[in-house]
Motif scaffolding. Structure first.
Motif, PDB file in Angstrom:
ATOM      1  N   VAL A  72    -111.168  -3.484   1.302  1.00  0.00           N
ATOM      2  CA  VAL A  72    -111.468  -2.992  -0.048  1.00  0.00           C
ATOM      3  C   VAL A  72    -110.675  -1.715  -0.293  1.00  0.00           C
ATOM      4  O   VAL A  72    -110.585  -0.847   0.583  1.00  0.00           O
ATOM      5  CB  VAL A  72    -112.976  -2.711  -0.211  1.00  0.00           C
ATOM      6  CG1 VAL A  72    -113.278  -2.238  -1.631  1.00  0.00           C
ATOM      7  CG2 VAL A  72    -113.790  -3.950   0.135  1.00  0.00           C
TER       8      VAL A  72
ATOM      9  N   LEU B 196    -112.353   0.504  -8.427  1.00  0.00           N
ATOM     10  CA  LEU B 196    -112.063  -0.555  -7.465  1.00  0.00           C
ATOM     11  C   LEU B 196    -110.722  -1.191  -7.815  1.00  0.00           C
ATOM     12  O   LEU B 196    -110.509  -1.681  -8.925  1.00  0.00           O
ATOM     13  CB  LEU B 196    -113.174  -1.603  -7.492  1.00  0.00           C
ATOM     14  CG  LEU B 196    -113.055  -2.766  -6.517  1.00  0.00           C
ATOM     15  CD1 LEU B 196    -113.108  -2.270  -5.078  1.00  0.00           C
ATOM     16  CD2 LEU B 196    -114.167  -3.784  -6.775  1.00  0.00           C
TER      17      LEU B 196
ATOM     18  N   GLN C  87    -110.220  -6.227  -3.467  1.00  0.00           N
ATOM     19  CA  GLN C  87    -111.262  -6.606  -2.511  1.00  0.00           C
ATOM     20  C   GLN C  87    -110.882  -7.989  -1.971  1.00  0.00           C
ATOM     21  O   GLN C  87    -111.006  -8.989  -2.682  1.00  0.00           O
ATOM     22  CB  GLN C  87    -112.620  -6.639  -3.211  1.00  0.00           C
ATOM     23  CG  GLN C  87    -113.797  -6.803  -2.295  1.00  0.00           C
ATOM     24  CD  GLN C  87    -115.112  -6.486  -3.000  1.00  0.00           C
ATOM     25  OE1 GLN C  87    -115.816  -5.592  -2.609  1.00  0.00           O
ATOM     26  NE2 GLN C  87    -115.433  -7.226  -4.044  1.00  0.00           N
TER      27      GLN C  87
END
Length: 875
Positions: free
Chosen positions: A216, A202, A205
């Motif tokens: 995201v 990740l 976000q």
């Protein structure tokens, strides 16, 4: 990707046929037209790589209401070999808004399956360049929506992608073949509250200023192939864990969170086992698994983000009958075999699927014992060798569509190639070979020769013949063996013949064959090399053996006929060290009908230490099919292992008798396991009585996890073929659609049509099915179309013909064409099947009563005249 011999469903039109044929629930068989030999694409090869793609960046915004996606696809690349004037990207049914590039673009054109971008000047070899395509799509494949408007649960709207084999081109443009690896990133904007998952780690976000959307970004920093790019977005709950420094999570639709741990629980143990067994650490940034609705396969091993079918979920009341370990282990093994090391083209798919299939079995053996490993390989071997006329080899280039390659050859037979290699090399050397193969080819693509080369290098042995006969040619050895013992010379003789039909596609095999002799002298294991059509082998033994077992360690893929006397087979049943010996003995004894054999099998069914042997003993008793065999099964219903308990009940159901009926109704009252209750309900399908009719109607409305008992009632009603069930089944399908899984509902539609096919008046059922041919769930839509064919109503043809304008290879047109053909070729049966069954049962009762009366008269006569036992002929 798994379409497990445990299963796999691909298209609901296929599922309908599979349900009708009562075939394996998760198995898919593909049928494709073969390309003509005089076509240039008769043999399939990897395409040339004109560019080296370095990075793919997707930025997409899905519209869940319209089920569309808009976005950009940016590719960074550099030309290979020669300067690049045109760049061709795979794309189907995309609306192209704009194309931009780091180099001046002269023009672009949208062809049927490609976007062709022409540059103003050729781009020199090795120079990095990029193109960015803005587009919109309403994907028919590759990306799938699951929304409330489509009939899915409130609060569980989501989407998921499925790239393999080459379906991502339906939702973004790119290079869609597995001989190219690159890094990737995916940015997705969704409503606030949703979860977005993709490959890698990740990156960001962020909520927009209006607080109504969330953007995201995930980045995959290690190269992988295009079909492994993944996107899942929607409403999910999760459970989390960690293995070493690797984040792990399991996402499910919110209503399934209670069952998540049952499926996810052993993932960490699997990862530890695979790292040790393969010798290479888990290679990616995380490992997430996500369950989605109506996934088209069992699972898909996208890099660091596996997508799973919701059918893998289960409650604890199913005991050992339902496990996710096989599916979870298969997809996790793919993170090494298929993702880290990827087949160069689809003809070498077994290097992905065969490895994942075998390493799932290795984990099962690690967790549940060697008997479990060997039993699964024994089962797999039986399923492979049951195919007697397979012309295809594992590496096979004359396929039409890539999905044709996803067959038992890549999965099951591929796993057996590895099992034989492990058996011949020994476990330690095999592990070194696999570790070297993975390390040497990580982040790259491979062909079978790459594996062969490593094995030859480390073992010092030539394996050209092995791969030639097992992988590049078709079939397997078919053996006929005989044994004899000469007491004078004290020599045991084993004769082996290869009886497979030899051709340019099927070779005469050379292979090691282990034979185990057991007697008063103990156990002696000898290995022969079989290489001729017929050979005799001799072994010196101090006395005649009590048992002779071919391939006791389940190490050879072959179909073997080796008939032994009963006493030898009985001795094999007592071989506690070799589960293969016991399994082979049970299999042979299934052809006998004497009472001693029935007694021996009953003993095995109740006392063998391994549940798999008990399962096979139950099947053998069903195969023997005598009154004594049925009695043995009925006496053996108390089984602690649910797998054996269900098989006993299923085997009892293979007999048509009052005892079977009583056993099934008794199970409904005393059993707690939903799958075993469902088996009892299916067993009732053979009996057309008022009591059974009421039970089936009750079970049709019963509550169970994933509606398994109601599904069983539907199957039993279909088996009975009695129109009395039309009205209650129609009512339940109308009123309780949301209780069924999509697959179960489709099976219900097919059963309804089947029960109605011989009725004079079909309008009510026809209109109900017609009302579903535009259902927003594709599975239900295809099921309704197929069911109109099952209904065999000529008045449905006009509706079905409206799908004739769909694309030739579309699922709707395929289903409609098949349905129309079925209607036009329909023949009416001469008798009602339910009536025949009822009559047969009555005759059997009368026969039994007559036999009892004759026995009584005989006993009375003997009591009054003891000499009457002998019947004298008149002179």
């Amino acid at each position: 990707m798994i379409k497990h011999w445990l299963s796999l469903v691909l298209a609901f039109s296929v599922v309908v046929s599979a349900v009708a044929a009562d075939s394996e629930s998760l198995c898919r068989h593909n049928h494709f037209a073969q390309p003509a030999a005089d076509r240039s694409d008769y043999r399939k090869y990897a395409p040339s790589r004109e560019v080296d793609i370095l990075h793919l960046a997707l930025n997409v915004q899905p519209n869940f209401t319209n089920r569309t996606v808009a976005g950009t696809s940016k590719l960074l690349f550099k030309p290979l070999g020669k300067a690049l004037h045109e760049l061709k990207l795979d794309a189907i049914d995309l609306t192209i808004i704009d194309v931009k590039g780091s180099e001046a673009i002269e023009s672009y054109q949208v062809a049927k399956e490609q976007i062709i971008i022409t540059f103003a000047k050729p781009i020199p070899v090795g120079k990095e360049a990029s193109v960015e395509v803005s587009y919109q799509a309403e994907p028919a494949r590759g990306l799938f929506f699951r929304t409330t408007e489509m009939g899915y649960k409130d609060g569980e709207t989501h989407l998921w992608t499925q790239g393999e084999a080459m379906d991502h081109r339906h939702w973004y443009p790119g290079y869609d073949f597995p001989n190219e690896k690159f890094t990737s990133e995916v940015t997705c904007t969704v409503p606030v509250g949703m979860t977005v998952l993709s490959n890698g780690k990740l990156i960001s976000q962020n909520t927009n200023s209006a607080k109504d959307s969330l953007t995201v970004t995930w980045k995959q920093e290690k190269p992988h192939v295009n079909y492994l790019v993944a996107l899942v977005a929607g409403y999910f709950d999760k459970i989390e864990d960690q293995y070493k420094d690797i984040p792990m999570a399991f996402y499910v639709p919110p209503s399934d969170i209670k069952e998540a741990a049952n499926s996810y629980g052993n993932t960490k143990d699997m990862m530890a086992f695979f790292e040790k067994e393969i010798g290479v650490p888990y290679p990616w940034e995380k490992y997430y698994q996500v369950v989605v609705r109506d996934f088209t396969f069992g699972g898909m091993e996208n890099t660091s983000l596996t997508i799973l079918t919701d059918r893998t979920l289960f409650t604890k009341e199913f005991e050992a009958l339902r496990r996710s370990d096989g599916l979870v282990a298969h997809e996790l093994a793919h993170q090494w075999f298929g993702n880290l090391v990827t087949c160069k083209d689809w003809s070498h798919l077994w290097l992905n699927e065969g490895f994942a299939t075998y390493y799932d079995v290795l984990y099962d053996g690690h967790k549940n014992g060697r008997d479990t490993l060997l039993y699964r390989m024994w089962q797999t071997a039986n399923s492979i060798t049951a195919v007697t006329n397979e012309p295809k080899s594992i590496v096979y280039r004359t396929y039409d569509k890539p999905m044709e390659q996803f067959s038992y050859l890549a999965y099951r037979k591929g796993s057996w190639i590895l099992h034989m290699l492990r058996s011949q090399l020994g476990e330690s050397l095999y592990r070194r070979c696999i570790q070297t193969y993975v390390e040497r080819n990580q982040f790259d693509t491979v062909v079978t020769q790459d594996l062969n080369a490593v094995i030859e290098e480390l073992s010092g042995r030539s394996y050209d013949r092995f791969f030639d006969q097992w992988v590049y040619h078709a079939h397997h050895p078919e053996l006929e063996a005989e044994y004899s013992y000469d007491a004078t010379t004290r020599l045991a003789k084993v004769s082996v013949k290869q009886t497979q039909k030899i051709s340019d596609k099927v070779l005469l095999f050379e292979f090691p064959l282990e034979v185990q002799f057991t007697g008063k002298f103990g156990a002696t294991n000898v290995q022969f090399t079989v290489k001729e059509k017929g050979e005799d082998f001799y072994v010196s033994l101090p006395s005649a053996p009590e048992s002779v077992v071919l391939d006791p360690k389940v190490a050879l893929l072959a179909r073997t006929k080796f008939k032994l006397p009963n006493q030898m087979l009985y001795a094999q049943l007592n071989d506690k060290k070799q589960v293969g010996a016991r399994l082979n003995a049970v299999e042979q004894l299934a052809t006998k009908k004497d009472q001693q054999t029935v007694a021996k099998l009953k003993e095995v069914l109740n006392k063998d230490a391994f549940w798999g042997v008990r399962v096979e003993a139950a099947k053998a008793l069903q195969s023997i099919h005598t009154d004594e065999a049925l009695a043995a099964l009925i006496d053996s219903q108390t089984q602690k292992d649910a797998r054996a308990r269900k098989q006993v009940l299923e085997s009892i159901g293979g007999f048509f008798s009052d005892s079977t009926l009583r056993t099934a109704t008794a199970a409904l009252g005393g059993e707690k396991n939903p799958d075993i209750i469902a088996q009892a309900v299916r067993n009732l399908g053979a009996y057309s009585t008022g009591e059974v009719e009421e039970i089936l109607k009750q079970q049709l409305k019963s509550e169970s996890y994933m509606n398994v008992t109601a599904d069983a009632a539907v199957a039993a009603m279909r088996t009975q073929d009695n129109p009395i069930y039309i009205a209650p089944l129609l009512a339940v399908l109308k009123e309780r659609e949301n209780k069924f899984t999509t697959r179960g509902f489709v099976a219900g539609l097919d059963a309804l049509a089947y029960l109605s096919r011989n009725e004079t008046e079909k309008a009510v059922v026809r209109e109900f099915l017609v009302g579903l041919v535009k259902h927003p769930k594709e599975g239900v839509k295809l099921g309704a179309i197929s069911s109109l064919g099952t209904l065999e109503d000529t008045q449905a043809v006009a509706v079905l013909e409206t799908f004739a304008t769909a694309a030739r290879e579309s699922p709707e047109r395929t289903a409609a064409d098949k349905a129309i053909a079925q209607i036009r070729s329909a023949k009416r049966p001469s008798d009602n099947l339910a009536t025949l069954r009822s009559t047969l049962l009555e005759l059997k009762k009368e026969s039994s009563e007559t036999r009892k009366e004759l026995d009584t008269l005989k006993k009375q006569l003997q009591a009054t005249d003891p000499k009457s036992g002998a019947v004298k002929k008149k002179k």
